[in-house]
Design a protein around this motif. Structure first.
Motif, mmCIF file in Angstrom:
data_model
loop_
_atom_site.group_PDB
_atom_site.id
_atom_site.type_symbol
_atom_site.label_atom_id
_atom_site.label_comp_id
_atom_site.label_asym_id
_atom_site.label_seq_id
_atom_site.Cartn_x
_atom_site.Cartn_y
_atom_site.Cartn_z
ATOM 1 N N LYS A 7 16.861 12.819 -3.057
ATOM 2 C CA LYS A 7 17.481 13.305 -4.283
ATOM 3 C C LYS A 7 18.560 14.312 -3.900
ATOM 4 O O LYS A 7 18.551 14.862 -2.807
ATOM 5 N N THR A 8 19.456 14.570 -4.825
ATOM 6 C CA THR A 8 20.513 15.550 -4.613
ATOM 7 C C THR A 8 20.003 16.935 -4.983
ATOM 8 O O THR A 8 19.381 17.120 -6.028
ATOM 9 N N TYR A 9 20.271 17.887 -4.092
ATOM 10 C CA TYR A 9 19.893 19.284 -4.319
ATOM 11 C C TYR A 9 21.097 20.170 -4.038
ATOM 12 O O TYR A 9 21.953 19.839 -3.214
ATOM 13 N N TYR A 10 21.111 21.312 -4.704
ATOM 14 C CA TYR A 10 22.164 22.305 -4.531
ATOM 15 C C TYR A 10 21.518 23.571 -3.979
ATOM 16 O O TYR A 10 20.535 24.061 -4.520
ATOM 17 N N ILE A 11 22.084 24.071 -2.886
ATOM 18 C CA ILE A 11 21.467 25.155 -2.128
ATOM 19 C C ILE A 11 22.310 26.421 -2.188
ATOM 20 O O ILE A 11 23.513 26.389 -1.929
ATOM 21 N N ASN A 12 21.654 27.538 -2.498
ATOM 22 C CA ASN A 12 22.271 28.850 -2.387
ATOM 23 C C ASN A 12 21.530 29.560 -1.253
ATOM 24 O O ASN A 12 20.384 29.971 -1.410
ATOM 25 N N VAL A 13 22.171 29.663 -0.105
ATOM 26 C CA VAL A 13 21.520 30.218 1.078
ATOM 27 C C VAL A 13 21.177 31.693 0.884
ATOM 28 O O VAL A 13 20.089 32.133 1.246
ATOM 29 N N GLY A 14 22.069 32.459 0.292
ATOM 30 C CA GLY A 14 21.847 33.893 0.127
ATOM 31 C C GLY A 14 20.607 34.224 -0.680
ATOM 32 O O GLY A 14 19.855 35.133 -0.345
ATOM 33 N N SER A 15 20.386 33.477 -1.759
ATOM 34 C CA SER A 15 19.226 33.747 -2.607
ATOM 35 C C SER A 15 18.032 32.866 -2.245
ATOM 36 O O SER A 15 16.937 33.075 -2.760
ATOM 37 N N GLY A 16 18.261 31.867 -1.379
ATOM 38 C CA GLY A 16 17.187 30.949 -1.021
ATOM 39 C C GLY A 16 16.856 29.979 -2.131
ATOM 40 O O GLY A 16 15.776 29.397 -2.172
ATOM 41 N N ILE A 67 12.607 18.986 1.481
ATOM 42 C CA ILE A 67 12.764 20.154 0.605
ATOM 43 C C ILE A 67 11.611 21.133 0.805
ATOM 44 O O ILE A 67 11.817 22.347 0.805
ATOM 45 N N ILE A 68 10.423 20.619 1.006
ATOM 46 C CA ILE A 68 9.282 21.501 1.288
ATOM 47 C C ILE A 68 9.534 22.292 2.567
ATOM 48 O O ILE A 68 9.312 23.503 2.627
ATOM 49 N N THR A 69 10.048 21.621 3.593
ATOM 50 C CA THR A 69 10.358 22.293 4.862
ATOM 51 C C THR A 69 11.440 23.355 4.659
ATOM 52 O O THR A 69 11.309 24.486 5.137
ATOM 53 N N LEU A 70 12.494 23.002 3.935
ATOM 54 C CA LEU A 70 13.573 23.959 3.677
ATOM 55 C C LEU A 70 13.049 25.156 2.893
ATOM 56 O O LEU A 70 13.374 26.305 3.204
ATOM 57 N N ARG A 71 12.199 24.915 1.900
ATOM 58 C CA ARG A 71 11.600 26.006 1.116
ATOM 59 C C ARG A 71 10.773 26.922 2.022
ATOM 60 O O ARG A 71 10.804 28.142 1.906
ATOM 61 N N GLU A 72 10.025 26.323 2.963
ATOM 62 C CA GLU A 72 9.235 27.123 3.905
ATOM 63 C C GLU A 72 10.139 28.004 4.768
ATOM 64 O O GLU A 72 9.811 29.163 5.039
ATOM 65 N N TYR A 73 11.299 27.469 5.184
ATOM 66 C CA TYR A 73 12.247 28.278 5.961
ATOM 67 C C TYR A 73 12.742 29.464 5.140
ATOM 68 O O TYR A 73 12.799 30.592 5.632
ATOM 69 N N PHE A 74 13.111 29.210 3.877
ATOM 70 C CA PHE A 74 13.569 30.304 3.020
ATOM 71 C C PHE A 74 12.462 31.340 2.821
ATOM 72 O O PHE A 74 12.722 32.545 2.819
ATOM 73 N N ASP A 75 11.230 30.880 2.664
ATOM 74 C CA ASP A 75 10.098 31.803 2.513
ATOM 75 C C ASP A 75 9.898 32.641 3.776
ATOM 76 O O ASP A 75 9.571 33.830 3.695
ATOM 77 N N GLN A 76 10.097 32.030 4.951
ATOM 78 C CA GLN A 76 9.972 32.763 6.214
ATOM 79 C C GLN A 76 11.027 33.862 6.307
ATOM 80 O O GLN A 76 10.740 34.969 6.764
ATOM 81 N N VAL A 77 12.253 33.545 5.892
ATOM 82 C CA VAL A 77 13.322 34.544 5.916
ATOM 83 C C VAL A 77 12.958 35.701 4.990
ATOM 84 O O VAL A 77 13.086 36.871 5.356
ATOM 85 N N TYR A 78 12.472 35.384 3.803
ATOM 86 C CA TYR A 78 12.092 36.428 2.845
ATOM 87 C C TYR A 78 10.986 37.311 3.422
ATOM 88 O O TYR A 78 11.070 38.538 3.360
ATOM 89 N N SER A 79 9.974 36.682 4.003
ATOM 90 C CA SER A 79 8.857 37.432 4.579
ATOM 91 C C SER A 79 9.327 38.322 5.735
ATOM 92 O O SER A 79 8.961 39.497 5.827
ATOM 93 N N SER A 80 10.148 37.766 6.609
ATOM 94 C CA SER A 80 10.676 38.552 7.736
ATOM 95 C C SER A 80 11.584 39.670 7.251
ATOM 96 O O SER A 80 11.617 40.753 7.834
ATOM 97 N N ASP A 81 12.310 39.415 6.165
ATOM 98 C CA ASP A 81 13.199 40.428 5.612
ATOM 99 C C ASP A 81 12.397 41.610 5.078
ATOM 100 O O ASP A 81 12.773 42.767 5.282
ATOM 101 N N ILE A 82 11.281 41.338 4.417
ATOM 102 C CA ILE A 82 10.411 42.415 3.918
ATOM 103 C C ILE A 82 9.858 43.220 5.104
ATOM 104 O O ILE A 82 9.856 44.456 5.085
#
Length: 110
Positions: free
Chosen positions: A6-15, A37-52
């Motif tokens: 499927k087509t998805y639109y990604i905002n890297v800054g906000s995840g 998409i699940i894998t990409l979501r997990e990457y964004f979650d990792q960035v958020y967790s590491s950022d905290i």
């Protein structure tokens, strides 16, 4: 032909990952399966967790950036995000990542 993508639109800054191009600002358009998409979501979650963790660590000023595991984790995960966007993205996404030199930096790290 339905390839399950499927087509998805990604905002890297906000995840943010959206199927609606008008829902919010986006940087990249990709074609991805549910698993991708699940894998990409997990990457964004990792960035958020590491950022905290990095925010909490920032109150220990004697640790320099290049010795900071949280920043290393964010850098590594961002490389994975951009690699995935490059592989799944439309030609505009691929071109942007190439012209910004992100793909060469990713390749140099491997």
């Amino acid at each position: 032909m339905d390839n399950g993508k499927k087509t998805y639109y990604i905002n890297v800054g906000s995840g943010e990952i959206s199927q609606l191009s008008t829902a919010s600002p986006w940087h990249f358009k990709i074609e991805a399966s549910d698993d991708e998409i699940i894998t990409l979501r997990e990457y964004f979650d990792q960035v958020y967790s590491s950022d905290i963790q990095g925010f909490l660590r920032s109150h220990t000023p004697y640790i320099q950036y290049h010795y900071d595991r949280e920043n290393d984790a964010i850098d590594d995960t961002n490389k994975q995000i951009y690699r995935m966007i490059y592989e799944l993205g439309d030609e505009e996404a691929k071109n942007h990542i190439r012209t910004q030199g992100l793909i060469s930096r990713i390749d140099e790290q491997e």
